[in-house]
Scaffold this motif. Structure first.
Motif, short mmCIF file in Angstrom:
data_model
loop_
_atom_site.label_atom_id
_atom_site.label_comp_id
_atom_site.label_asym_id
_atom_site.label_seq_id
_atom_site.Cartn_x
_atom_site.Cartn_y
_atom_site.Cartn_z
N ASP A 54 0.81 -1.22 0.00
CA ASP A 54 0.00 0.00 0.00
C ASP A 54 0.84 1.27 0.00
O ASP A 54 0.31 2.35 0.27
CB ASP A 54 -0.93 0.00 1.21
N ASN A 55 2.12 1.13 -0.29
CA ASN A 55 3.00 2.30 -0.31
C ASN A 55 2.91 2.98 -1.67
O ASN A 55 3.25 2.37 -2.69
CB ASN A 55 4.44 1.87 -0.02
N PRO A 56 2.44 4.22 -1.75
CA PRO A 56 2.31 4.87 -3.07
C PRO A 56 3.64 5.14 -3.74
O PRO A 56 3.68 5.38 -4.94
CB PRO A 56 1.58 6.19 -2.74
N ILE A 57 4.72 5.15 -2.98
CA ILE A 57 6.03 5.42 -3.58
C ILE A 57 6.53 4.20 -4.35
O ILE A 57 7.07 4.31 -5.45
CB ILE A 57 7.04 5.83 -2.50
N THR A 58 6.32 3.02 -3.80
CA THR A 58 6.81 1.81 -4.45
C THR A 58 5.86 1.24 -5.48
O THR A 58 6.23 0.39 -6.27
CB THR A 58 7.10 0.73 -3.40
N LYS A 59 4.62 1.71 -5.49
CA LYS A 59 3.63 1.15 -6.41
C LYS A 59 3.96 1.40 -7.88
O LYS A 59 3.82 0.50 -8.70
CB LYS A 59 2.24 1.69 -6.08
N PRO A 60 4.42 2.60 -8.26
CA PRO A 60 4.75 2.78 -9.68
C PRO A 60 5.88 1.88 -10.15
O PRO A 60 5.95 1.53 -11.32
CB PRO A 60 5.14 4.26 -9.77
N SER A 61 6.79 1.53 -9.27
CA SER A 61 7.92 0.68 -9.66
C SER A 61 7.73 -0.74 -9.14
O SER A 61 8.68 -1.37 -8.70
CB SER A 61 9.23 1.27 -9.13
N GLN A 62 6.49 -1.24 -9.19
CA GLN A 62 6.22 -2.54 -8.60
C GLN A 62 6.89 -3.66 -9.39
O GLN A 62 7.08 -4.75 -8.86
CB GLN A 62 4.72 -2.78 -8.53
N TYR A 63 7.24 -3.45 -10.66
CA TYR A 63 7.89 -4.50 -11.43
C TYR A 63 9.28 -4.84 -10.89
O TYR A 63 9.79 -5.92 -11.12
CB TYR A 63 7.98 -4.10 -12.91
N ASN A 64 9.87 -3.90 -10.17
CA ASN A 64 11.18 -4.14 -9.58
C ASN A 64 11.09 -4.42 -8.09
O ASN A 64 12.12 -4.54 -7.43
CB ASN A 64 12.08 -2.92 -9.82
N SER A 65 9.90 -4.49 -7.54
CA SER A 65 9.74 -4.68 -6.10
C SER A 65 9.38 -6.13 -5.81
O SER A 65 9.13 -6.94 -6.71
CB SER A 65 8.67 -3.74 -5.56
N ILE A 66 9.33 -6.43 -4.52
CA ILE A 66 9.05 -7.80 -4.10
C ILE A 66 7.61 -8.19 -4.35
O ILE A 66 7.27 -9.39 -4.36
CB ILE A 66 9.40 -7.94 -2.60
N ILE A 67 6.74 -7.22 -4.56
CA ILE A 67 5.33 -7.55 -4.70
C ILE A 67 5.00 -8.11 -6.08
O ILE A 67 4.01 -8.82 -6.24
CB ILE A 67 4.47 -6.30 -4.40
N HIS A 68 5.80 -7.78 -7.08
CA HIS A 68 5.51 -8.26 -8.43
C HIS A 68 6.13 -9.65 -8.61
O HIS A 68 7.14 -9.83 -9.27
CB HIS A 68 6.05 -7.29 -9.47
N ARG A 69 5.46 -10.64 -8.00
CA ARG A 69 5.95 -12.01 -8.00
C ARG A 69 4.78 -12.98 -8.14
O ARG A 69 3.61 -12.58 -8.04
CB ARG A 69 6.70 -12.31 -6.70
N VAL A 70 5.14 -14.23 -8.35
CA VAL A 70 4.17 -15.31 -8.31
C VAL A 70 4.70 -16.37 -7.36
O VAL A 70 5.92 -16.52 -7.19
CB VAL A 70 3.92 -15.92 -9.71
N VAL A 71 3.78 -17.11 -6.73
CA VAL A 71 4.15 -18.27 -5.93
C VAL A 71 3.53 -19.50 -6.58
O VAL A 71 2.36 -19.47 -6.98
CB VAL A 71 3.67 -18.12 -4.46
N GLN A 72 4.31 -20.53 -6.70
CA GLN A 72 3.88 -21.74 -7.41
C GLN A 72 4.15 -22.96 -6.54
O GLN A 72 5.21 -23.06 -5.90
CB GLN A 72 4.64 -21.85 -8.74
N ARG A 73 3.18 -23.87 -6.54
CA ARG A 73 3.34 -25.08 -5.74
C ARG A 73 4.49 -25.92 -6.30
O ARG A 73 4.57 -26.19 -7.49
CB ARG A 73 2.06 -25.90 -5.74
N TYR A 74 5.38 -26.32 -5.42
CA TYR A 74 6.59 -27.03 -5.82
C TYR A 74 6.24 -28.49 -6.13
O TYR A 74 5.49 -29.14 -5.40
CB TYR A 74 7.62 -26.96 -4.68
N VAL A 75 6.79 -28.99 -7.25
CA VAL A 75 6.62 -30.40 -7.61
C VAL A 75 7.62 -31.20 -6.78
O VAL A 75 8.82 -31.24 -7.10
CB VAL A 75 6.82 -30.61 -9.12
N VAL A 76 7.14 -31.82 -5.72
CA VAL A 76 8.05 -32.43 -4.73
C VAL A 76 8.54 -33.81 -5.16
O VAL A 76 9.55 -34.29 -4.62
CB VAL A 76 7.35 -32.53 -3.36
N ARG A 77 7.89 -34.44 -6.10
CA ARG A 77 8.30 -35.78 -6.53
C ARG A 77 8.59 -35.79 -8.02
O ARG A 77 7.85 -36.38 -8.82
CB ARG A 77 7.21 -36.81 -6.19
N PRO A 78 9.65 -35.13 -8.44
CA PRO A 78 9.97 -35.11 -9.87
C PRO A 78 10.68 -36.39 -10.30
O PRO A 78 11.25 -37.11 -9.48
CB PRO A 78 10.89 -33.89 -9.99
#
Length: 588
Positions: A219-243
């Motif tokens: 919710d920080n307006p300063i970091t929102k415009p540069s969200q592509y370089n921040s920690i918020i612009h990410r995805v979390v994916q379930r790990y394939v534990v038995r490859p």
């Protein structure tokens, strides 16, 4: 002592020859007075002066541009073998082929469809970023379930691990609710490659630390415009534990997806290679080199130099390994890699492409080569991990030195051949340069005659009689209603009707806008409307225009149309007694 003297003399001569650079560098603000290097130091001066290749404006094209370090040498070698001249200025617009490692706005602003070829579709991020791919697949699943109407819809959990976008508040909260102790989730930046910024979430403590960082910037307006370089612009994916493992090591498969043309769409699949880790697979290990097969991550492993050749397997070697180890145990068909596995990868790629094709920019000349990473679990279920733009074309081992050059060469062959055929309006299929690539989507139909995209130059072959047209096209031709002339018409009205087509034809001939046959037809068709002959010399109202028309048409026919096709039935109404222009031309 003599050697020292020679070095001193060399240094002094070098300083004298480079002293003229000082005012130029200061004038261009390359160095200030405080940071100006000492020109009496030859080693430091050589680091400042760099050899930059410039374009020779005296050369003649065709030109091509190949920028960056990812496969640019292969592209340049291919184009130079065709006799094209390389340019080094990325801002030049007189190229016919451009291979740019990074997307730039200027590349697309000055792009000329149908005349230039450019890699990387402008909005390919809906497929090639983790967040874009996740959103596209979820939107497709939602629409497919809603409008399936009894038909079995494609479900993401059949080929795509459970994934959430952190920059979307609802998905972020859903992930926090779904997370349980004992689960492993992998967190990736949405649009970074080479394994940068990836870490694992294993416990509630890890999740708490991660959540605190997110809340500090969400919710920080300063970091929102540069969200592509921040920690918020990410995805979390379930790990394939038995490859599935290769000699106890984790691996995944890099395959290639080529959109060779966007007008019409032509998409291909190509086998790649298998990339594995250096360490044995340990699910509880905190070392990322045991979990990530990316070569940029594996280079950090101290065992990489000794195991470099064993971390990259060819598809033939992988196929032999699975035949030997798992064919009888898992009851797999022979050559599972080249049959079942290859077909499944093609199906997944086609599904992803069908999701995004309506949103991609469609201009003739765009093409895109993407790298797709697939992983196989112990039940031999195939999962798509991600799709990458600008895939790595590095050749640091023997397998890559065999696969990558062939891949680039055939990619350019396909792109150029399809581009030439599509720009000329020729049939695209069959494709002569297709070898290892597999066509998985074709936007062209064999039963339809291709049409040229450029109709700037008008030729005599464009004007066809109704009997020569395709019957399918003839049915779709709109019939314009014929306006009947009134029975009462004065002599001045008749003269105006006669003068109007003559003036129109003369003006068109001077500018070269219509073929001669079409002009004659437009002249003679006025006979249906008026019961007089507009081409007769006996009309005094247009004697000057007639002489000008006869001279212009005769000269144009002598130059451009040695053979005049047959006229339509409308010309039969011209009286035979008066020597008209079309009769004199046919008699010749």
């Amino acid at each position: 002592m003599a050697l020292f003297k020679s070095n001193v003399s060399t240094t002094s001569s070098f300083c004298r020859t480079t002293s003229w650079l000082m005012p130029i560098l200061k004038k261009s603000h390359i160095m200030s007075a405080n940071t100006a290097p000492n020109l009496h130091d030859p080693a430091r001066r050589l680091r400042i002066i760099k050899h930059r290749k410039s374009d020779d404006i005296r050369e003649y094209g065709p030109f091509f541009y190949a920028g960056g370090t990812n496969g640019a040498d292969l592209v340049a070698q291919y184009c130079e073998n065709k006799g094209w001249k390389r340019i080094f200025d990325n801002n030049r617009g007189d190229y016919i082929f451009k291979w740019s490692e990074y997307k730039m706005v200027s590349n697309y602003q000055n792009f000329r469809p149908g005349r230039q070829i450019l890699n990387q579709i402008p909005n390919n991020r809906i497929l090639t970023t983790k967040g874009g791919l996740c959103s596209s697949l979820k939107e497709y699943e939602r629409i497919a379930i809603k409008y399936s109407k009894g038909v079995k819809a494609v479900k993401l959990d059949e080929f795509f691990p459970e994934t959430y976008r952190i920059d979307v508040k609802t998905e972020r909260q859903t992930f926090f609710d779904v997370f349980r102790d004992g689960q492993i989730w992998i967190c990736k930046p949405s649009n970074l490659q080479e394994g940068r910024g990836i870490f694992l979430l294993r416990s509630r403590e890890d999740l708490s630390v991660f959540r605190a960082k997110l809340e500090s910037v969400a919710d920080n307006p300063i970091t929102k415009p540069s969200q592509y370089n921040s920690i918020i612009h990410r995805v979390v994916q379930r790990y394939v534990v038995r490859p599935l493992l290769l000699d106890g090591r984790k691996f995944d498969v890099r395959s290639y997806f080529l959109i060779a043309c966007t007008s019409p769409y032509m998409a291909f699949f190509h086998h790649g290679y298998a990339k594995s880790t250096c360490n044995m697979y340990d699910i509880y290990s905190d070392d990322l080199t045991s979990h990530l097969t990316n070569q940029f991550i594996q280079k950090k492993n101290p065992r990489y130099n000794d195991m470099k050749e064993d971390t990259i397997w060819s598809m033939e070697r992988l196929n032999d390994y699975i035949n030997e180890r798992y064919m009888k145990v898992k009851h797999l068909p022979k050559d599972w890699v080249f049959t079942v596995f290859a077909k499944r990868m093609q199906e997944i790629m086609t599904t992803c492409f069908n999701i995004a094709k309506a949103k991609l920019d469609c201009k003739l000349g765009f093409f895109d080569l993407m790298g797709c990473d697939f992983i196989i679990d112990q039940n031999f279920k195939v999962w798509l991990l991600e799709m990458n733009a600008n895939p790595s074309l590095q050749r640091h081992c023997s397998v890559l030195r065999t696969v990558i050059p062939q891949l680039v060469s055939e990619t350019l062959d396909l792109v150029i051949e399809i581009f030439k055929k599509s720009s000329k309006g020729a049939l695209i299929l069959p494709i002569q340069s297709q070898k290892d690539f597999v066509l998985i989507y074709s936007g062209c139909r064999k039963d339809l005659v291709a049409r040229a995209i450029r109709a700037e130059r008008v030729s005599l072959t464009i004007v066809k009689q109704p009997s020569q047209l395709n019957p399918r096209v003839a049915k779709r031709l709109p019939k314009k209603p014929v306006r009947k002339q009134s029975a009462t018409m004065s002599l001045s009205d008749q003269a105006a009707v006669e003068r109007k087509p003559v003036q129109k034809a003369v003006s068109l001939l001077s500018h070269g806008q219509l073929p001669v046959v079409a002009q004659l037809q437009s002249l003679c068709c006025t006979g249906d409307k008026v019961k007089t002959n507009p081409l007769s010399r006996s009309q005094p109202a247009c004697s000057k225009e007639w002489n000008q028309l006869q001279t212009s048409v005769s000269n144009a026919l002598m130059v451009t149309a040695p053979i005049v096709p047959a006229f339509s039935r409308k010309f039969g109404i011209i009286p035979q007694k008066s020597k008209s222009l079309d009769c004199s031309l046919l008699s010749k």
